[in-house]
Design an enzyme around this catalytic site. Structure first.
Site, PDB file in Angstrom:
ATOM      1  CB  SER A 105      -0.958  -0.077   1.189  1.00 29.23           C
ATOM      2  OG  SER A 105      -1.942   0.916   1.112  1.00 29.23           O
ATOM      3  CG  ASP A 155      -7.128  -2.004  -3.922  1.00 30.53           C
ATOM      4  OD1 ASP A 155      -7.706  -1.153  -3.219  1.00 30.53           O
ATOM      5  OD2 ASP A 155      -5.912  -2.232  -3.850  1.00 30.53           O
ATOM      6  CG  HIS A 186      -5.875  -1.630  -0.223  1.00 30.11           C
ATOM      7  ND1 HIS A 186      -5.326  -1.174  -1.409  1.00 30.11           N
ATOM      8  CD2 HIS A 186      -5.106  -1.095   0.764  1.00 30.11           C
ATOM      9  CE1 HIS A 186      -4.283  -0.392  -1.138  1.00 30.11           C
ATOM     10  NE2 HIS A 186      -4.135  -0.338   0.168  1.00 30.11           N
TER      11      HIS A 186
END
Ligand code: MLT
Length: 208
Positions: A105, A155, A186
């Site tokens: 991320s 996501d 995600h």
């Protein structure tokens, strides 16, 4: 002078021939977060794991953002260079080779910025749920560096078009990109771990 000190963890290698990993956590994480992941995907590797120096409502990150998915690009550039200096210092201090980044991320996004801005810092990268970090990056020379990009089909933070654009950007800069879109959101899944482990095994075998 650039301030290069990051709170970090370092765990020395326990087997020769495994590449050192630079572990880069997501928003709100810290230097402990990805140690387990690092050990799962490359047992025996040295692990270098800094904590992001930017705080967003108390949550550590690697660069500032204006909104979710909207980045302060001046800060991205500055922080990527700072991280590059940290890695250079840590390599000297701990006697390790250029690491393979493993970023999740926000950590994947700073790793992508590092590849584009200071390609020599990394031997390669595993980018988990990454986005394009800079809208108009300078032309990088990635000279065949291996990159694994794992995206989530569902996501909510990273649109499919964005991760596809990142794959193209890195390929055009000369990286050897493997991009897979997983049936995930995600968050990471077991498939991420398995694919990352296999990929790093194949990259290490080629380098040996
Ligand atoms: C970022 O800010 O880097 C991305 O939006 C991912 C995240 O939420 O950290």
């Amino acid at each position: 002078m650039t301030e290069t000190s990051f709170i970090h963890r370092f765990e020395p290698a326990t087997s020769a021939g495994s590449p050192p990993l630079l572990l880069l956590h997501g928003t709100g994480g810290d230097e402990d977060d990805l140690l387990g992941l690092g050990k799962m995907i490359s047992p025996g590797s040295a692990l270098l794991s800094p904590r992001g120096r930017v705080l967003e409502h108390g949550m550590p990150r690697f660069f500032r953002r204006l909104a979710e998915g909207v980045f302060d690009e001046d800060d991205v550039r500055r922080r990527a260079l700072e991280l590059g200096d940290f890695v250079a210092d840590a390599r000297q201090r701990y006697g390790i080779a250029a690491p393979v980044a493993v970023g999740f991320s926000n950590g994947a996004n700073i790793a992508a910025a590092l590849l584009l801005l200071k390609p020599d810092v990394l031997a390669g990268a595993i980018l988990l749920r990454a986005m394009v970090p800079l809208s108009d990056p300078q032309k990088a020379e990635l000279g065949g560096k291996p990159v694994l990009l794992l995206s989530g089909q569902a996501d909510p933070i990273v649109p499919a078009s964005n991760s596809a654009r990142l794959a193209t950007l890195l390929s055009q800069a000369g990286a050897r990109v493997t991009h897979k879109v997983l049936p995930a959101g995600h968050q990471l899944s077991q498939a991420d771990v398995a694919l990352a482990r296999d990929w790093i095994g194949s990259v290490t075998a080629k380098a040996a």
